[in-house]
Design a protein around this motif. Structure first.
Motif, PDB file in Angstrom:
ATOM      1  N   GLY A 189       0.788  -1.225   0.000  1.00 44.86           N
ATOM      2  CA  GLY A 189       0.000   0.000   0.000  1.00 44.86           C
ATOM      3  C   GLY A 189       0.818   1.272   0.000  1.00 44.86           C
ATOM      4  N   VAL A 190       2.156   1.187  -0.128  1.00 43.05           N
ATOM      5  CA  VAL A 190       2.991   2.387  -0.109  1.00 43.05           C
ATOM      6  C   VAL A 190       2.767   3.193  -1.385  1.00 43.05           C
ATOM      7  CG1 VAL A 190       5.370   3.233  -0.038  1.00 43.05           C
ATOM      8  CG2 VAL A 190       4.708   1.227   1.313  1.00 43.05           C
ATOM      9  N   ALA A 191       2.576   4.495  -1.247  1.00 45.20           N
ATOM     10  CA  ALA A 191       2.375   5.364  -2.410  1.00 45.20           C
ATOM     11  C   ALA A 191       3.657   5.428  -3.226  1.00 45.20           C
ATOM     12  CB  ALA A 191       1.967   6.757  -1.960  1.00 45.20           C
ATOM     13  N   ILE A 192       3.536   5.205  -4.545  1.00 44.00           N
ATOM     14  CA  ILE A 192       4.693   5.204  -5.433  1.00 44.00           C
ATOM     15  C   ILE A 192       4.840   6.586  -6.055  1.00 44.00           C
ATOM     16  CG2 ILE A 192       5.784   4.106  -7.406  1.00 44.00           C
ATOM     17  CD1 ILE A 192       5.389   2.293  -4.975  1.00 44.00           C
ATOM     18  N   GLU A 193       5.934   7.271  -5.735  1.00 43.61           N
ATOM     19  CA  GLU A 193       6.194   8.600  -6.276  1.00 43.61           C
ATOM     20  C   GLU A 193       7.257   8.579  -7.360  1.00 43.61           C
ATOM     21  OE1 GLU A 193       7.210  11.077  -3.027  1.00 43.61           O
ATOM     22  OE2 GLU A 193       5.225  10.982  -2.087  1.00 43.61           O
ATOM     23  N   THR A 194       8.117   7.588  -7.336  1.00 43.62           N
ATOM     24  CA  THR A 194       9.185   7.477  -8.323  1.00 43.62           C
ATOM     25  C   THR A 194       9.468   6.007  -8.576  1.00 43.62           C
ATOM     26  OG1 THR A 194      11.554   7.869  -8.722  1.00 43.62           O
ATOM     27  CG2 THR A 194      10.836   7.733  -6.443  1.00 43.62           C
ATOM     28  N   SER A 195       9.931   5.700  -9.772  1.00 41.94           N
ATOM     29  CA  SER A 195      10.218   4.307 -10.130  1.00 41.94           C
ATOM     30  C   SER A 195      11.375   3.732  -9.320  1.00 41.94           C
ATOM     31  CB  SER A 195      10.537   4.197 -11.623  1.00 41.94           C
ATOM     32  OG  SER A 195      11.648   5.008 -11.959  1.00 41.94           O
ATOM     33  N   ALA A 244      14.553  11.794 -24.087  1.00 41.17           N
ATOM     34  CA  ALA A 244      13.983  11.659 -22.746  1.00 41.17           C
ATOM     35  C   ALA A 244      14.781  10.689 -21.888  1.00 41.17           C
ATOM     36  CB  ALA A 244      12.532  11.206 -22.844  1.00 41.17           C
ATOM     37  N   LEU A 245      15.549   9.797 -22.518  1.00 39.55           N
ATOM     38  CA  LEU A 245      16.352   8.844 -21.754  1.00 39.55           C
ATOM     39  C   LEU A 245      17.470   9.545 -20.982  1.00 39.55           C
ATOM     40  CD1 LEU A 245      16.678   5.993 -24.421  1.00 39.55           C
ATOM     41  CD2 LEU A 245      15.227   5.985 -22.393  1.00 39.55           C
ATOM     42  N   VAL A 246      17.893  10.725 -21.465  1.00 36.88           N
ATOM     43  CA  VAL A 246      18.976  11.453 -20.803  1.00 36.88           C
ATOM     44  C   VAL A 246      18.544  11.912 -19.414  1.00 36.88           C
ATOM     45  CG1 VAL A 246      20.499  13.453 -20.962  1.00 36.88           C
ATOM     46  CG2 VAL A 246      19.884  12.187 -23.035  1.00 36.88           C
ATOM     47  N   THR A 247      17.281  12.323 -19.294  1.00 40.98           N
ATOM     48  CA  THR A 247      16.783  12.820 -18.005  1.00 40.98           C
ATOM     49  C   THR A 247      16.165  11.713 -17.152  1.00 40.98           C
ATOM     50  OG1 THR A 247      14.610  13.348 -18.955  1.00 40.98           O
ATOM     51  CG2 THR A 247      16.309  15.060 -19.050  1.00 40.98           C
ATOM     52  N   LEU A 248      16.209  10.493 -17.629  1.00 43.36           N
ATOM     53  CA  LEU A 248      15.572   9.388 -16.917  1.00 43.36           C
ATOM     54  C   LEU A 248      16.088   9.192 -15.497  1.00 43.36           C
ATOM     55  CD1 LEU A 248      13.531   7.039 -17.207  1.00 43.36           C
ATOM     56  CD2 LEU A 248      15.436   5.619 -18.010  1.00 43.36           C
ATOM     57  N   PRO A 249      17.412   9.313 -15.223  1.00 42.45           N
ATOM     58  CA  PRO A 249      17.889   9.066 -13.850  1.00 42.45           C
ATOM     59  C   PRO A 249      17.392  10.080 -12.817  1.00 42.45           C
ATOM     60  CG  PRO A 249      19.694   8.920 -15.446  1.00 42.45           C
ATOM     61  CD  PRO A 249      18.519   9.519 -16.165  1.00 42.45           C
ATOM     62  N   PHE A 267      14.964  -1.825 -20.262  1.00 47.95           N
ATOM     63  CA  PHE A 267      14.831  -3.183 -19.738  1.00 47.95           C
ATOM     64  C   PHE A 267      16.178  -3.884 -19.552  1.00 47.95           C
ATOM     65  CE2 PHE A 267      10.620  -2.271 -21.273  1.00 47.95           C
ATOM     66  CZ  PHE A 267       9.818  -2.842 -20.311  1.00 47.95           C
ATOM     67  N   THR A 268      17.262  -3.148 -19.710  1.00 54.89           N
ATOM     68  CA  THR A 268      18.585  -3.698 -19.412  1.00 54.89           C
ATOM     69  C   THR A 268      19.226  -2.922 -18.271  1.00 54.89           C
ATOM     70  OG1 THR A 268      19.528  -2.329 -21.200  1.00 54.89           O
ATOM     71  CG2 THR A 268      18.964  -4.612 -21.726  1.00 54.89           C
ATOM     72  N   VAL A 269      19.703  -1.719 -18.571  1.00 52.23           N
ATOM     73  CA  VAL A 269      20.415  -0.920 -17.573  1.00 52.23           C
ATOM     74  C   VAL A 269      19.504  -0.526 -16.417  1.00 52.23           C
ATOM     75  CG1 VAL A 269      21.686   1.221 -17.191  1.00 52.23           C
ATOM     76  CG2 VAL A 269      22.008  -0.063 -19.309  1.00 52.23           C
ATOM     77  N   VAL A 270      18.220  -0.242 -16.680  1.00 48.15           N
ATOM     78  CA  VAL A 270      17.320   0.239 -15.638  1.00 48.15           C
ATOM     79  C   VAL A 270      16.685  -0.929 -14.879  1.00 48.15           C
ATOM     80  CG1 VAL A 270      15.254   1.596 -15.142  1.00 48.15           C
ATOM     81  CG2 VAL A 270      16.867   2.370 -16.896  1.00 48.15           C
ATOM     82  N   ASN A 271      15.908  -1.760 -15.584  1.00 48.68           N
ATOM     83  CA  ASN A 271      15.132  -2.799 -14.913  1.00 48.68           C
ATOM     84  C   ASN A 271      15.913  -4.072 -14.628  1.00 48.68           C
ATOM     85  OD1 ASN A 271      12.580  -1.419 -14.743  1.00 48.68           O
ATOM     86  ND2 ASN A 271      12.368  -1.689 -16.946  1.00 48.68           N
ATOM     87  N   ALA A 272      17.051  -4.256 -15.263  1.00 54.22           N
ATOM     88  CA  ALA A 272      17.844  -5.477 -15.045  1.00 54.22           C
ATOM     89  C   ALA A 272      19.288  -5.127 -14.719  1.00 54.22           C
ATOM     90  CB  ALA A 272      17.766  -6.381 -16.280  1.00 54.22           C
ATOM     91  N   SER A 273      19.479  -4.073 -13.938  1.00 60.75           N
ATOM     92  CA  SER A 273      20.838  -3.611 -13.638  1.00 60.75           C
ATOM     93  C   SER A 273      21.702  -4.675 -12.948  1.00 60.75           C
ATOM     94  CB  SER A 273      20.783  -2.329 -12.796  1.00 60.75           C
ATOM     95  OG  SER A 273      19.910  -2.462 -11.702  1.00 60.75           O
ATOM     96  N   PRO A 274      21.166  -5.543 -12.058  1.00 62.89           N
ATOM     97  CA  PRO A 274      22.032  -6.580 -11.489  1.00 62.89           C
ATOM     98  C   PRO A 274      22.601  -7.524 -12.542  1.00 62.89           C
ATOM     99  CG  PRO A 274      20.061  -6.343 -10.155  1.00 62.89           C
ATOM    100  CD  PRO A 274      19.835  -5.553 -11.407  1.00 62.89           C
ATOM    101  N   TRP A 275      21.794  -7.870 -13.550  1.00 60.93           N
ATOM    102  CA  TRP A 275      22.276  -8.759 -14.617  1.00 60.93           C
ATOM    103  C   TRP A 275      23.394  -8.088 -15.393  1.00 60.93           C
ATOM    104  CZ3 TRP A 275      20.423 -13.749 -15.364  1.00 60.93           C
ATOM    105  CH2 TRP A 275      20.875 -14.415 -16.506  1.00 60.93           C
ATOM    106  N   VAL A 276      23.240  -6.784 -15.675  1.00 56.95           N
ATOM    107  CA  VAL A 276      24.274  -6.024 -16.377  1.00 56.95           C
ATOM    108  C   VAL A 276      25.538  -5.963 -15.525  1.00 56.95           C
ATOM    109  CG1 VAL A 276      24.867  -3.794 -17.395  1.00 56.95           C
ATOM    110  CG2 VAL A 276      22.535  -4.668 -17.602  1.00 56.95           C
ATOM    111  N   ALA A 277      25.374  -5.714 -14.224  1.00 58.26           N
ATOM    112  CA  ALA A 277      26.529  -5.645 -13.329  1.00 58.26           C
ATOM    113  C   ALA A 277      27.259  -6.988 -13.264  1.00 58.26           C
ATOM    114  CB  ALA A 277      26.078  -5.217 -11.931  1.00 58.26           C
ATOM    115  N   ILE A 278      26.515  -8.076 -13.222  1.00 57.66           N
ATOM    116  CA  ILE A 278      27.134  -9.410 -13.187  1.00 57.66           C
ATOM    117  C   ILE A 278      27.924  -9.661 -14.462  1.00 57.66           C
ATOM    118  CG2 ILE A 278      26.654 -11.896 -13.179  1.00 57.66           C
ATOM    119  CD1 ILE A 278      24.226 -11.261 -11.375  1.00 57.66           C
ATOM    120  N   ALA A 279      27.357  -9.274 -15.607  1.00 56.65           N
ATOM    121  CA  ALA A 279      28.056  -9.454 -16.884  1.00 56.65           C
ATOM    122  C   ALA A 279      29.364  -8.661 -16.905  1.00 56.65           C
ATOM    123  CB  ALA A 279      27.147  -9.024 -18.029  1.00 56.65           C
TER     124      ALA A 279
END
Length: 355
Positions: free
Chosen positions: A64-70, A218-223, A323-335
């Motif tokens: 139930g926590v309000a989501i303000e940022t991804s 828009a990807l530049v301002t994503l972080p 879906f790589t650097v953002v949502n699957a960053s651990p997989w990228v880091a492991i690689a």
């Protein structure tokens, strides 16, 4: 067609990785597992904390926590990715598969972000085929795939019922049966993806809208977290620009498809040239990955790219980063860590041979 020509121009590569020397195989041995342990020390606790804070976990958290940022939810999938990395290294062991499947089912009952359910299963399939050195799935996998699809289609409805406490075994089966029958008749909403892409192209033409890569900018301002910049450029800026009261694409969460995204941004030159470059680059990456040993960092990273291409075909090229650097960053880091470990071992071997 242009992407297919690009893939053909890149050549073929299946089977090249099998010819790696025994010394190279020993060099890469355990590098993925070691990197997964290093990343897992951070990714597992952070992912589980994010899960209990922002997701629905029966008997533990109502989400139930309000989501303000991804940033609040991006780590939820991390434990599954770490488990997948160990499966890639150690094989289909029950002590890894059982918690992985349990976690993926937990992702499925959330009722949203269904990629967290589908993409890890697709990665698991790719890993299995790769370990078996098969080019195509076997016929016995078809019923399993049909069951996954039958569950995936009504997953939003089933997830909402489970979260609200209204789900029963009969209601879940009814939802699966209804969605399957509608899909067989061609009336399921999930089968309208190409229609949405065509509508987005039509609206861009009628409004004389030309994106010129705004979706990439828009990807530049994503972080930057949205609470710090509420008016930062949205990723779906093109859809927002062409949406109309009659076709509220942004409100219904419509897609453009890869072809539509290239056309809206650059018209036919984007479709032809962009499609060809996309095919050539991914094709060469595939060939290079399969020229390496299976436990190399590049071959490991190839699994993620292979699976993410499904999202790229659905949403366009920005998904390749999302879906790589953002949502699957651990997989990228492991690689990256596995690649660094392998390079260090290679340098040590060279120094030992030439003291």
């Amino acid at each position: 067609m242009s992407a297919t020509l690009g893939w053909l121009a890149a050549g073929t590569s299946m089977g090249e990785g099998r010819r790696c020397a025994l010394s190279e195989r020993r060099l890469h041995e355990h590098s993925i597992e070691r990197a997964a342990m290093m990343v897992g020390v951070v990714a597992l606790p952070v992912g589980l904390w994010s899960l209990t804070r922002a997701a629905y976990v029966p008997g533990i958290s109502a989400g139930g926590v309000a989501i303000e940022t991804s940033y609040q939810t991006v780590a939820i999938l991390w434990p599954a990715l770490v488990l997948l990395a160990f499966i890639y290294s150690r094989g289909m062991r029950p002590y890894l598969l059982i918690p992985f499947i349990t976690y993926i089912l937990l992702m499925g009952i959330q009722g949203h972000n269904r990629y967290r359910f589908l993409l890890p299963l697709l990665m698991l399939l790719i890993i299995y085929l790769d370990r078996k050195e098969w080019r195509w799935p076997r016929m016995w996998m078809v019923p399993v795939a049909l069951c996954v699809v039958a569950l995936f289609l009504p997953l939003k409805e089933v997830g909402r019922d489970i979260r609200s406490g209204n789900a029963t075994a009969s209601s879940v089966l009814d939802a699966i049966s209804t969605s399957t029958l509608s899909a067989r008749a061609g009336r399921n909403a999930e089968q309208a993806l190409l229609d949405q892409g065509a509508i987005s192209v039509m609206l861009a033409e009628h409004q004389d809208y030309l994106g010129l890569g705004r979706s990439y900018a828009a990807l530049v301002t994503l972080p930057i977290p949205r609470p710090l910049w509420p008016d930062k450029p949205p990723l779906a800026g093109d859809l927002r620009a062409i949406s109309t009261p009659s076709y509220p694409l942004i409100e219904v969460g419509a897609i453009t498809t890869l072809v539509g995204e290239l056309y809206i941004g650059f018209r036919w030159p984007g479709v032809v040239v962009g499609g060809f470059l996309f095919g050539t680059i991914t094709g060469r990456f595939h060939r290079r990955a399969y020229s390496r040993e299976r436990l190399s960092g590049l071959r490991f990273f190839h699994v993620l790219i292979f699976a993410v291409l499904l999202q790229v075909a659905r949403d366009g090229l920005p998904s390749l980063l999302l879906f790589t650097v953002v949502n699957a960053s651990p997989w990228v880091a492991i690689a990256l860590l596995a690649g660094a470990i392998n390079r260090r071992r290679a340098a040590l071997q060279v120094s030992q041979r030439n003291p």
